[in-house]
Design a protein around this motif. Structure first.
Motif, short mmCIF file in Angstrom:
data_model
loop_
_atom_site.label_atom_id
_atom_site.label_comp_id
_atom_site.label_asym_id
_atom_site.label_seq_id
_atom_site.Cartn_x
_atom_site.Cartn_y
_atom_site.Cartn_z
N GLN A 49 0.84 -1.19 0.00
CA GLN A 49 0.00 0.00 0.00
C GLN A 49 0.88 1.24 0.00
O GLN A 49 2.04 1.20 0.38
CB GLN A 49 -0.92 0.03 1.21
CG GLN A 49 -0.20 0.36 2.51
CD GLN A 49 -1.13 0.42 3.67
OE1 GLN A 49 -1.83 -0.53 3.94
NE2 GLN A 49 -1.12 1.53 4.36
N LEU A 51 1.37 3.21 -2.83
CA LEU A 51 1.88 3.58 -4.14
C LEU A 51 1.15 4.83 -4.63
O LEU A 51 0.03 5.12 -4.19
CB LEU A 51 1.68 2.44 -5.13
CG LEU A 51 2.50 1.17 -4.89
CD1 LEU A 51 2.05 0.07 -5.84
CD2 LEU A 51 3.97 1.45 -5.09
N LYS A 53 -1.12 7.32 -6.67
CA LYS A 53 -2.44 7.06 -7.24
C LYS A 53 -2.44 7.09 -8.76
O LYS A 53 -3.28 6.47 -9.39
CB LYS A 53 -3.45 8.07 -6.70
CG LYS A 53 -3.68 7.91 -5.22
CD LYS A 53 -4.69 8.87 -4.69
CE LYS A 53 -4.86 8.67 -3.20
NZ LYS A 53 -5.81 9.56 -2.60
N TYR A 57 -2.22 0.23 -11.12
CA TYR A 57 -2.09 -0.88 -10.18
C TYR A 57 -2.24 -2.22 -10.89
O TYR A 57 -1.59 -3.19 -10.54
CB TYR A 57 -3.13 -0.75 -9.06
CG TYR A 57 -2.76 0.27 -8.01
CD1 TYR A 57 -2.34 -0.13 -6.75
CD2 TYR A 57 -2.84 1.63 -8.26
CE1 TYR A 57 -2.01 0.79 -5.78
CE2 TYR A 57 -2.52 2.55 -7.30
CZ TYR A 57 -2.10 2.13 -6.07
OH TYR A 57 -1.76 3.05 -5.11
N GLU A 58 -3.12 -2.27 -11.88
CA GLU A 58 -3.36 -3.53 -12.58
C GLU A 58 -2.12 -3.97 -13.36
O GLU A 58 -1.80 -5.16 -13.39
CB GLU A 58 -4.56 -3.39 -13.51
CG GLU A 58 -5.90 -3.38 -12.80
CD GLU A 58 -6.20 -2.07 -12.08
OE1 GLU A 58 -5.60 -1.03 -12.45
OE2 GLU A 58 -7.02 -2.08 -11.16
N LEU A 61 0.45 -5.19 -10.85
CA LEU A 61 0.04 -6.49 -10.34
C LEU A 61 0.33 -7.59 -11.37
O LEU A 61 0.82 -8.67 -11.02
CB LEU A 61 -1.45 -6.48 -9.99
CG LEU A 61 -2.03 -7.81 -9.54
CD1 LEU A 61 -1.41 -8.25 -8.22
CD2 LEU A 61 -3.53 -7.71 -9.41
N VAL A 74 -6.11 -6.58 -6.69
CA VAL A 74 -6.10 -5.19 -6.21
C VAL A 74 -7.40 -4.98 -5.45
O VAL A 74 -8.49 -5.22 -5.98
CB VAL A 74 -6.00 -4.19 -7.38
CG1 VAL A 74 -6.09 -2.76 -6.87
CG2 VAL A 74 -4.72 -4.39 -8.15
N LYS A 82 -6.22 2.00 -2.81
CA LYS A 82 -5.97 0.72 -3.47
C LYS A 82 -4.81 0.00 -2.80
O LYS A 82 -3.79 0.61 -2.50
CB LYS A 82 -5.66 0.94 -4.95
CG LYS A 82 -6.85 1.36 -5.77
CD LYS A 82 -6.50 1.40 -7.23
CE LYS A 82 -7.71 1.71 -8.07
NZ LYS A 82 -7.39 1.73 -9.50
N ILE A 84 -2.53 -3.68 -3.09
CA ILE A 84 -2.21 -4.89 -3.85
C ILE A 84 -2.00 -6.04 -2.88
O ILE A 84 -1.25 -5.91 -1.92
CB ILE A 84 -0.95 -4.68 -4.71
CG1 ILE A 84 -1.19 -3.60 -5.76
CG2 ILE A 84 -0.52 -5.98 -5.37
CD1 ILE A 84 0.03 -3.27 -6.59
#
Length: 114
Positions: A49, A51, A53, A57-58, A61, A74, A82, A84
């Protein structure tokens, strides 16, 4: 009683300066927190957590899952934003990956757990 003219403050707030300067001063760092959560038995989760914005994130991941051969997701949290989640204890791996990819610097990472 004799008044000696010494002023004793009633309450000292060490974070008063931070509240006034909420524009991200020089002493304030944004940390990425990598934690481990114990599930049942030997099973565990690694959470990332903090990171930025504006990062995808996808995509991060997807690269993490491919690199470490594990599953992940996520999760949208009300307070934390968000987060991960990865299966297994991937704390050192995630830390090395984030610094190698140039996403964060090594001194911005906090590793928690055991």
């Amino acid at each position: 009683m004799v008044d000696i003219g010494v002023h004793i403050p009633s309450a000292f707030d060490p974070f008063a300066e931070v509240d006034q300067d909420s524009g991200g001063g020089a002493g304030i760092k944004e940390y990425v927190h990598i934690r481990i959560q114990q599930r049942n038995g030997r099973k565990s989760l690694t959470t990332v957590q903090g990171l930025k914005k504006e990062l995808s994130y996808e995509k991060i991941l997807k690269d993490l899952k491919k690199e470490f051969c594990c599953n992940g997701t996520v999760v949208q949290d009300k307070e934390l934003g968000k987060v991960i989640q990865l299966q297994g204890d991937q704390r050192k791996n995630v830390s090395a990956f984030l610094t190698r990819a140039g996403i964060v610097k090594k001194d911005q990472i906090k590793i928690h757990g055991f």
